[in-house]
Design a protein around this motif. Structure first.
Motif, PDB file in Angstrom:
ATOM      1  N   THR A 178       6.216  -0.266  10.426  1.00  8.85           N
ATOM      2  CA  THR A 178       4.990   0.548  10.404  1.00  8.85           C
ATOM      3  C   THR A 178       5.158   1.971   9.883  1.00  8.85           C
ATOM      4  N   LYS A 179       6.391   2.479   9.784  1.00 14.30           N
ATOM      5  CA  LYS A 179       6.574   3.880   9.384  1.00 14.30           C
ATOM      6  C   LYS A 179       7.489   4.067   8.179  1.00 14.30           C
ATOM      7  N   ARG A 180       8.472   3.189   8.020  1.00 15.08           N
ATOM      8  CA  ARG A 180       9.460   3.393   6.952  1.00 15.08           C
ATOM      9  C   ARG A 180       8.898   2.918   5.609  1.00 15.08           C
ATOM     10  N   PRO A 181       8.774   3.822   4.589  1.00 18.35           N
ATOM     11  CA  PRO A 181       8.286   3.383   3.265  1.00 18.35           C
ATOM     12  C   PRO A 181       9.322   2.524   2.559  1.00 18.35           C
ATOM     13  N   HIS A 182       8.819   1.546   1.826  1.00 17.78           N
ATOM     14  CA  HIS A 182       9.698   0.586   1.134  1.00 17.78           C
ATOM     15  C   HIS A 182       9.490   0.759  -0.367  1.00 17.78           C
ATOM     16  N   GLU A 183      10.538   1.080  -1.110  1.00 17.32           N
ATOM     17  CA  GLU A 183      10.405   1.378  -2.536  1.00 17.32           C
ATOM     18  C   GLU A 183       9.832   0.207  -3.324  1.00 17.32           C
ATOM     19  N   SER A 184      10.288  -1.002  -3.026  1.00 16.72           N
ATOM     20  CA  SER A 184       9.804  -2.164  -3.780  1.00 16.72           C
ATOM     21  C   SER A 184       8.344  -2.498  -3.462  1.00 16.72           C
ATOM     22  N   LEU A 185       7.794  -1.863  -2.424  1.00 13.04           N
ATOM     23  CA  LEU A 185       6.386  -2.053  -2.071  1.00 13.04           C
ATOM     24  C   LEU A 185       5.548  -0.847  -2.464  1.00 13.04           C
ATOM     25  N   GLY A 186       6.037  -0.080  -3.412  1.00  8.22           N
ATOM     26  CA  GLY A 186       5.317   1.110  -3.859  1.00  8.22           C
ATOM     27  C   GLY A 186       5.296   2.190  -2.795  1.00  8.22           C
ATOM     28  N   ASN A 187       6.395   2.301  -2.037  1.00  4.55           N
ATOM     29  CA  ASN A 187       6.526   3.275  -0.945  1.00  4.55           C
ATOM     30  C   ASN A 187       5.495   3.088   0.171  1.00  4.55           C
ATOM     31  N   LYS A 188       4.984   1.883   0.291  1.00  5.97           N
ATOM     32  CA  LYS A 188       4.158   1.521   1.441  1.00  5.97           C
ATOM     33  C   LYS A 188       5.049   0.877   2.499  1.00  5.97           C
ATOM     34  N   THR A 189       4.597   0.878   3.726  1.00  3.57           N
ATOM     35  CA  THR A 189       5.336   0.178   4.776  1.00  3.57           C
ATOM     36  C   THR A 189       5.015  -1.311   4.680  1.00  3.57           C
ATOM     37  N   PRO A 190       5.847  -2.167   5.228  1.00  2.47           N
ATOM     38  CA  PRO A 190       5.533  -3.607   5.225  1.00  2.47           C
ATOM     39  C   PRO A 190       4.174  -3.914   5.851  1.00  2.47           C
ATOM     40  N   TYR A 191       3.825  -3.201   6.922  1.00  3.37           N
ATOM     41  CA  TYR A 191       2.528  -3.441   7.567  1.00  3.37           C
ATOM     42  C   TYR A 191       1.368  -3.059   6.640  1.00  3.37           C
ATOM     43  N   GLU A 192       1.482  -1.899   5.972  1.00  2.00           N
ATOM     44  CA  GLU A 192       0.428  -1.465   5.043  1.00  2.00           C
ATOM     45  C   GLU A 192       0.292  -2.439   3.880  1.00  2.00           C
ATOM     46  N   TRP A 193       1.419  -2.925   3.374  1.00  2.00           N
ATOM     47  CA  TRP A 193       1.395  -3.884   2.264  1.00  2.00           C
ATOM     48  C   TRP A 193       0.704  -5.177   2.675  1.00  2.00           C
ATOM     49  N   LYS A 194       1.013  -5.635   3.886  1.00  2.00           N
ATOM     50  CA  LYS A 194       0.393  -6.865   4.387  1.00  2.00           C
ATOM     51  C   LYS A 194      -1.120  -6.686   4.546  1.00  2.00           C
ATOM     52  N   MET A 195      -1.548  -5.558   5.111  1.00  2.00           N
ATOM     53  CA  MET A 195      -2.975  -5.331   5.330  1.00  2.00           C
ATOM     54  C   MET A 195      -3.725  -5.210   4.013  1.00  2.00           C
ATOM     55  N   ASN A 196      -3.109  -4.578   2.996  1.00  2.00           N
ATOM     56  CA  ASN A 196      -3.746  -4.501   1.676  1.00  2.00           C
ATOM     57  C   ASN A 196      -3.952  -5.880   1.077  1.00  2.00           C
ATOM     58  N   LEU A 197      -2.941  -6.741   1.221  1.00  2.00           N
ATOM     59  CA  LEU A 197      -3.054  -8.106   0.710  1.00  2.00           C
ATOM     60  C   LEU A 197      -4.169  -8.870   1.411  1.00  2.00           C
ATOM     61  N   ILE A 198      -4.261  -8.684   2.721  1.00  2.00           N
ATOM     62  CA  ILE A 198      -5.299  -9.376   3.490  1.00  2.00           C
ATOM     63  C   ILE A 198      -6.689  -8.883   3.074  1.00  2.00           C
ATOM     64  N   LYS A 199      -6.834  -7.559   2.885  1.00  2.00           N
ATOM     65  CA  LYS A 199      -8.126  -6.998   2.458  1.00  2.00           C
ATOM     66  C   LYS A 199      -8.519  -7.507   1.075  1.00  2.00           C
ATOM     67  N   ASN A 200      -7.549  -7.504   0.150  1.00  2.00           N
ATOM     68  CA  ASN A 200      -7.832  -7.971  -1.218  1.00  2.00           C
ATOM     69  C   ASN A 200      -8.207  -9.444  -1.226  1.00  2.00           C
ATOM     70  N   ASP A 201      -7.511 -10.230  -0.422  1.00  2.00           N
ATOM     71  CA  ASP A 201      -7.811 -11.659  -0.354  1.00  2.00           C
ATOM     72  C   ASP A 201      -9.188 -11.884   0.246  1.00  2.00           C
ATOM     73  N   TYR A 202      -9.522 -11.100   1.269  1.00  2.00           N
ATOM     74  CA  TYR A 202     -10.862 -11.216   1.892  1.00  2.00           C
ATOM     75  C   TYR A 202     -11.961 -10.850   0.896  1.00  2.00           C
ATOM     76  N   ALA A 203     -11.735  -9.733   0.137  1.00  2.00           N
ATOM     77  CA  ALA A 203     -12.737  -9.285  -0.847  1.00  2.00           C
ATOM     78  C   ALA A 203     -12.934 -10.321  -1.944  1.00  2.00           C
ATOM     79  N   LEU A 204     -11.811 -10.920  -2.377  1.00  2.00           N
ATOM     80  CA  LEU A 204     -11.893 -11.930  -3.438  1.00  2.00           C
ATOM     81  C   LEU A 204     -12.646 -13.167  -2.963  1.00  2.00           C
TER      82      LEU A 204
END
Length: 281
Positions: free
Chosen positions: A251-277
């Motif tokens: 939830t806090k450590r940025p991940h370079e391969s995820l565009g400096n997002k945390t794993p939790y933020e990356w997961k939530m973005n994917l879920i939002k994009n999938d829901y919108a689609l």
């Protein structure tokens, strides 16, 4: 005693006790010509063929192996083949070692959806007093989220199954799980569990840890941050520190391969994009 045994005893007298050859031959009652005789037979082809067959069919006896040789076009005399069979000690009962089926290289691709592919692996360390413990690490390959780090002195295949069931209950099941060829992962229990759940177990090739590169990289981070950084006096200390670090990692450590997002933020973005689609469709 047979000629071979007599010759061996004579050689021991000569080489180990320094007895002259002529005297050693008289003591053992063999002619000196037999002592100096060197066989000119070349059994290398028979040895290679027998060893190859015995490796492929470790439970077969002499008759079956000899039949295989004959069917393969080898017309060696059965006495010669049996002599070499005994020389290679293939006539002794052998405990067959469980062999792995051939592993196909599985490319390590970036996943586009969570729960598409998980990775898991074991690590080991020791507490003060040299009592050893193990950890079972499970992560999502897409979001790099740590799903579980199970800590105990012993982690069997059934413990692996219970850990996976707990994760699935919380977030759903994956399409596949990537592992190495450890005995806990290749067990019959886990195989039957995966078939029942409809989950594909992907095994990397032996000696190719980078085919499971996501979890290997995570293992290094976990070892540097926790296992190598602290002295542990009991398992509870390991579990508490691990839980705290998992929370920060997810939830806090940025991940370079995820565009400096945390794993939790990356997961939530994917879920939002999938829901919108899905809503647009």
């Amino acid at each position: 005693m047979g000629p071979a045994t007599k010759r061996q005893l004579t050689q021991e007298l000569v080489h180990e006790y320094g007895v002259p050859v002529s005297r050693a031959c008289k003591l053992i009652a063999i002619p000196r010509s037999q002592f100096y005789y060197e066989s000119k037979k070349d059994d290398s082809e028979v040895i290679e063929a027998l060893q190859d067959l015995a490796f492929k069919h470790p439970t077969y006896g002499f008759r079956k192996l000899f039949a295989y040789l004959r069917r393969g076009g080898k017309h060696w005399n059965h006495k010669r083949v049996y002599r070499i069979y005994k020389l290679l000690k293939l006539n002794r009962k052998r405990k067959g070692k469980r062999r792995l089926p051939a592993r196909v290289k599985q490319p390590l691709a970036q996943q586009s959806l969570v729960n598409q592919s998980w990775s898991m692996d074991f690590m080991s360390d020791s507490m003060v007093g040299n009592r050893k413990f193990r950890t079972l690490n499970v992560m999502d390959d897409c979001s790099r989220e740590v799903l579980a780090i199970e800590v105990d002195t012993s982690l069997s295949s059934r413990r692996v199954i219970r850990t996976l069931d707990k994760i699935i209950e919380q977030r759903g099941k994956p399409v596949s799980i990537r592992t190495d060829n450890g005995p806990e992962f290749t067990s019959k229990d886990l195989e039957l569990w995966s078939l029942d759940k409809g989950i594909n177990l992907q095994f990397i090739q032996p000696g190719k840890p980078m085919q499971n590169g996501y979890i290997e990289r995570f293992n290094r981070l976990y070892r540097e941050a926790i296992l190598d950084a602290y002295l542990f006096f009991d398992l509870n200390e390991v579990r508490v520190l691990t839980e705290e670090w998992m929370e920060e990692y997810n939830t806090k450590r940025p991940h370079e391969s995820l565009g400096n997002k945390t794993p939790y933020e990356w997961k939530m973005n994917l879920i939002k994009n999938d829901y919108a689609l899905n809503k647009i469709v």
